[in-house]
Design a protein around this motif. Structure first.
Motif, PDB file in Angstrom:
ATOM      1  N   MET A 225       0.821  -1.205   0.000  1.00  0.00           N
ATOM      2  CA  MET A 225       0.000   0.000   0.000  1.00  0.00           C
ATOM      3  C   MET A 225       0.859   1.260   0.000  1.00  0.00           C
ATOM      4  O   MET A 225       0.478   2.288   0.515  1.00  0.00           O
ATOM      5  CB  MET A 225      -0.941   0.025   1.197  1.00  0.00           C
ATOM      6  CG  MET A 225      -2.080   1.014   0.995  1.00  0.00           C
ATOM      7  SD  MET A 225      -3.114   1.145   2.435  1.00  0.00           S
ATOM      8  CE  MET A 225      -2.653   2.771   2.977  1.00  0.00           C
ATOM      9  N   SER A 226       2.022   1.147  -0.547  1.00  0.00           N
ATOM     10  CA  SER A 226       2.850   2.317  -0.816  1.00  0.00           C
ATOM     11  C   SER A 226       3.706   1.948  -2.024  1.00  0.00           C
ATOM     12  O   SER A 226       3.999   0.775  -2.232  1.00  0.00           O
ATOM     13  CB  SER A 226       3.719   2.690   0.387  1.00  0.00           C
ATOM     14  OG  SER A 226       4.591   1.650   0.702  1.00  0.00           O
TER      15      SER A 226
ATOM     16  N   PHE B 224      -5.638   3.095  -5.587  1.00  0.00           N
ATOM     17  CA  PHE B 224      -7.070   3.049  -5.279  1.00  0.00           C
ATOM     18  C   PHE B 224      -7.374   3.025  -3.780  1.00  0.00           C
ATOM     19  O   PHE B 224      -8.494   3.330  -3.377  1.00  0.00           O
ATOM     20  CB  PHE B 224      -7.773   1.879  -6.001  1.00  0.00           C
ATOM     21  CG  PHE B 224      -7.561   0.529  -5.409  1.00  0.00           C
ATOM     22  CD1 PHE B 224      -8.439   0.025  -4.467  1.00  0.00           C
ATOM     23  CD2 PHE B 224      -6.500  -0.262  -5.810  1.00  0.00           C
ATOM     24  CE1 PHE B 224      -8.252  -1.239  -3.928  1.00  0.00           C
ATOM     25  CE2 PHE B 224      -6.306  -1.523  -5.283  1.00  0.00           C
ATOM     26  CZ  PHE B 224      -7.182  -2.005  -4.336  1.00  0.00           C
ATOM     27  N   LEU B 225      -6.397   2.702  -2.943  1.00  0.00           N
ATOM     28  CA  LEU B 225      -6.655   2.674  -1.501  1.00  0.00           C
ATOM     29  C   LEU B 225      -6.392   4.012  -0.815  1.00  0.00           C
ATOM     30  O   LEU B 225      -6.997   4.302   0.212  1.00  0.00           O
ATOM     31  CB  LEU B 225      -5.814   1.582  -0.823  1.00  0.00           C
ATOM     32  CG  LEU B 225      -6.236   0.149  -1.088  1.00  0.00           C
ATOM     33  CD1 LEU B 225      -5.307  -0.815  -0.363  1.00  0.00           C
ATOM     34  CD2 LEU B 225      -7.671  -0.090  -0.656  1.00  0.00           C
ATOM     35  N   ASP B 226      -5.482   4.803  -1.352  1.00  0.00           N
ATOM     36  CA  ASP B 226      -5.144   6.077  -0.715  1.00  0.00           C
ATOM     37  C   ASP B 226      -4.761   7.104  -1.780  1.00  0.00           C
ATOM     38  O   ASP B 226      -3.591   7.443  -1.955  1.00  0.00           O
ATOM     39  CB  ASP B 226      -4.008   5.872   0.286  1.00  0.00           C
ATOM     40  CG  ASP B 226      -3.901   7.000   1.285  1.00  0.00           C
ATOM     41  OD1 ASP B 226      -4.502   8.068   1.052  1.00  0.00           O
ATOM     42  OD2 ASP B 226      -3.213   6.814   2.305  1.00  0.00           O
ATOM     43  N   LYS B 227      -5.768   7.623  -2.468  1.00  0.00           N
ATOM     44  CA  LYS B 227      -5.526   8.545  -3.582  1.00  0.00           C
ATOM     45  C   LYS B 227      -4.851   9.843  -3.149  1.00  0.00           C
ATOM     46  O   LYS B 227      -4.020  10.380  -3.876  1.00  0.00           O
ATOM     47  CB  LYS B 227      -6.841   8.851  -4.296  1.00  0.00           C
ATOM     48  CG  LYS B 227      -7.400   7.667  -5.033  1.00  0.00           C
ATOM     49  CD  LYS B 227      -8.721   7.963  -5.683  1.00  0.00           C
ATOM     50  CE  LYS B 227      -9.243   6.680  -6.314  1.00  0.00           C
ATOM     51  NZ  LYS B 227     -10.572   6.806  -6.841  1.00  0.00           N
ATOM     52  N   LYS B 228      -5.178  10.349  -1.954  1.00  0.00           N
ATOM     53  CA  LYS B 228      -4.536  11.580  -1.476  1.00  0.00           C
ATOM     54  C   LYS B 228      -3.037  11.365  -1.273  1.00  0.00           C
ATOM     55  O   LYS B 228      -2.223  12.186  -1.678  1.00  0.00           O
ATOM     56  CB  LYS B 228      -5.162  12.035  -0.153  1.00  0.00           C
ATOM     57  CG  LYS B 228      -6.424  12.793  -0.294  1.00  0.00           C
ATOM     58  CD  LYS B 228      -6.853  13.319   1.063  1.00  0.00           C
ATOM     59  CE  LYS B 228      -8.081  14.160   0.961  1.00  0.00           C
ATOM     60  NZ  LYS B 228      -8.498  14.675   2.278  1.00  0.00           N
ATOM     61  N   PHE B 229      -2.692  10.273  -0.623  1.00  0.00           N
ATOM     62  CA  PHE B 229      -1.288   9.944  -0.396  1.00  0.00           C
ATOM     63  C   PHE B 229      -0.568   9.761  -1.727  1.00  0.00           C
ATOM     64  O   PHE B 229       0.549  10.240  -1.921  1.00  0.00           O
ATOM     65  CB  PHE B 229      -1.179   8.678   0.462  1.00  0.00           C
ATOM     66  CG  PHE B 229       0.226   8.254   0.775  1.00  0.00           C
ATOM     67  CD1 PHE B 229       1.034   9.031   1.586  1.00  0.00           C
ATOM     68  CD2 PHE B 229       0.737   7.069   0.263  1.00  0.00           C
ATOM     69  CE1 PHE B 229       2.332   8.640   1.887  1.00  0.00           C
ATOM     70  CE2 PHE B 229       2.032   6.669   0.553  1.00  0.00           C
ATOM     71  CZ  PHE B 229       2.833   7.464   1.362  1.00  0.00           C
TER      72      PHE B 229
ATOM     73  N   ILE C 277       3.225  -3.938 -10.631  1.00  0.00           N
ATOM     74  CA  ILE C 277       2.023  -3.416 -11.288  1.00  0.00           C
ATOM     75  C   ILE C 277       1.281  -2.514 -10.313  1.00  0.00           C
ATOM     76  O   ILE C 277       1.002  -2.902  -9.175  1.00  0.00           O
ATOM     77  CB  ILE C 277       1.101  -4.556 -11.757  1.00  0.00           C
ATOM     78  CG1 ILE C 277       1.836  -5.435 -12.767  1.00  0.00           C
ATOM     79  CG2 ILE C 277      -0.185  -3.986 -12.358  1.00  0.00           C
ATOM     80  CD1 ILE C 277       1.064  -6.649 -13.214  1.00  0.00           C
ATOM     81  N   ARG C 278       0.957  -1.324 -10.772  1.00  0.00           N
ATOM     82  CA  ARG C 278       0.173  -0.390  -9.963  1.00  0.00           C
ATOM     83  C   ARG C 278      -1.295  -0.588 -10.302  1.00  0.00           C
ATOM     84  O   ARG C 278      -1.692  -0.471 -11.454  1.00  0.00           O
ATOM     85  CB  ARG C 278       0.630   1.036 -10.245  1.00  0.00           C
ATOM     86  CG  ARG C 278       2.158   1.135 -10.028  1.00  0.00           C
ATOM     87  CD  ARG C 278       2.699   2.522  -9.964  1.00  0.00           C
ATOM     88  NE  ARG C 278       2.320   3.065  -8.680  1.00  0.00           N
ATOM     89  CZ  ARG C 278       1.617   4.171  -8.524  1.00  0.00           C
ATOM     90  NH1 ARG C 278       1.223   4.864  -9.561  1.00  0.00           N
ATOM     91  NH2 ARG C 278       1.308   4.604  -7.323  1.00  0.00           N
ATOM     92  N   CYS C 279      -2.106  -0.907  -9.321  1.00  0.00           N
ATOM     93  CA  CYS C 279      -3.531  -1.200  -9.530  1.00  0.00           C
ATOM     94  C   CYS C 279      -4.366   0.042  -9.232  1.00  0.00           C
ATOM     95  O   CYS C 279      -4.270   0.610  -8.153  1.00  0.00           O
ATOM     96  CB  CYS C 279      -3.968  -2.350  -8.630  1.00  0.00           C
ATOM     97  SG  CYS C 279      -3.093  -3.879  -8.962  1.00  0.00           S
TER      98      CYS C 279
ATOM     99  N   VAL D 273       2.308 -12.165   0.294  1.00  0.00           N
ATOM    100  CA  VAL D 273       2.782 -11.369   1.419  1.00  0.00           C
ATOM    101  C   VAL D 273       2.035 -10.042   1.367  1.00  0.00           C
ATOM    102  O   VAL D 273       2.043  -9.370   0.345  1.00  0.00           O
ATOM    103  CB  VAL D 273       4.304 -11.129   1.335  1.00  0.00           C
ATOM    104  CG1 VAL D 273       4.774 -10.281   2.507  1.00  0.00           C
ATOM    105  CG2 VAL D 273       5.056 -12.463   1.284  1.00  0.00           C
ATOM    106  N   TYR D 274       1.385  -9.696   2.487  1.00  0.00           N
ATOM    107  CA  TYR D 274       0.592  -8.469   2.554  1.00  0.00           C
ATOM    108  C   TYR D 274       1.342  -7.413   3.335  1.00  0.00           C
ATOM    109  O   TYR D 274       1.739  -7.636   4.463  1.00  0.00           O
ATOM    110  CB  TYR D 274      -0.746  -8.727   3.272  1.00  0.00           C
ATOM    111  CG  TYR D 274      -1.574  -9.819   2.662  1.00  0.00           C
ATOM    112  CD1 TYR D 274      -2.382  -9.555   1.569  1.00  0.00           C
ATOM    113  CD2 TYR D 274      -1.543 -11.108   3.183  1.00  0.00           C
ATOM    114  CE1 TYR D 274      -3.138 -10.565   1.007  1.00  0.00           C
ATOM    115  CE2 TYR D 274      -2.305 -12.117   2.632  1.00  0.00           C
ATOM    116  CZ  TYR D 274      -3.105 -11.837   1.548  1.00  0.00           C
ATOM    117  OH  TYR D 274      -3.844 -12.840   0.998  1.00  0.00           O
ATOM    118  N   PHE D 275       1.488  -6.242   2.727  1.00  0.00           N
ATOM    119  CA  PHE D 275       2.046  -5.084   3.413  1.00  0.00           C
ATOM    120  C   PHE D 275       1.015  -3.963   3.326  1.00  0.00           C
ATOM    121  O   PHE D 275       1.307  -2.870   2.905  1.00  0.00           O
ATOM    122  CB  PHE D 275       3.378  -4.641   2.792  1.00  0.00           C
ATOM    123  CG  PHE D 275       4.499  -5.575   3.074  1.00  0.00           C
ATOM    124  CD1 PHE D 275       5.098  -5.595   4.321  1.00  0.00           C
ATOM    125  CD2 PHE D 275       4.961  -6.431   2.095  1.00  0.00           C
ATOM    126  CE1 PHE D 275       6.139  -6.468   4.596  1.00  0.00           C
ATOM    127  CE2 PHE D 275       6.013  -7.298   2.356  1.00  0.00           C
ATOM    128  CZ  PHE D 275       6.590  -7.320   3.614  1.00  0.00           C
TER     129      PHE D 275
END
Length: 86
Positions: A9-10, A40-45, A62-64, A83-85
């Protein structure tokens, strides 16, 4: 061939690439896929850090831009390990 998928998620930077040991995992004959969920999870960031510019440019990263893209790429790849980060 074994497959491993990293969900992050980064944006994946060169530092993360080394820290996760992706090169070493590939050398063990694993196929590696990194799915970046930031768009898609943190558009502002995403906009704040100019994520497109700092994300490592590799064919296996790949950027989703939607949940559906994430699911599509994940199930097409069919990893043995994930592996989830997030």
């Amino acid at each position: 061939m074994n497959k491993i998928c990293f969900l992050v998620m980064s944006p994946l930077t060169k530092r993360d690439f080394k820290r996760f040991g992706i090169k070493e995992i590939k050398n063990l004959n694993y196929e590696v896929l990194v799915l970046d969920c930031t768009p898609f999870l943190d558009k502002k960031f995403e906009k704040y850090i100019c994520a497109e510019d700092i994300c490592i440019k590799e064919k296996n990263v790949i950027r989703c831009y939607s949940f559906f893209q994430l699911i599509k790429y994940f199930f097409e790849f069919r990893p043995n390990w994930t592996v989830y980060f997030i």
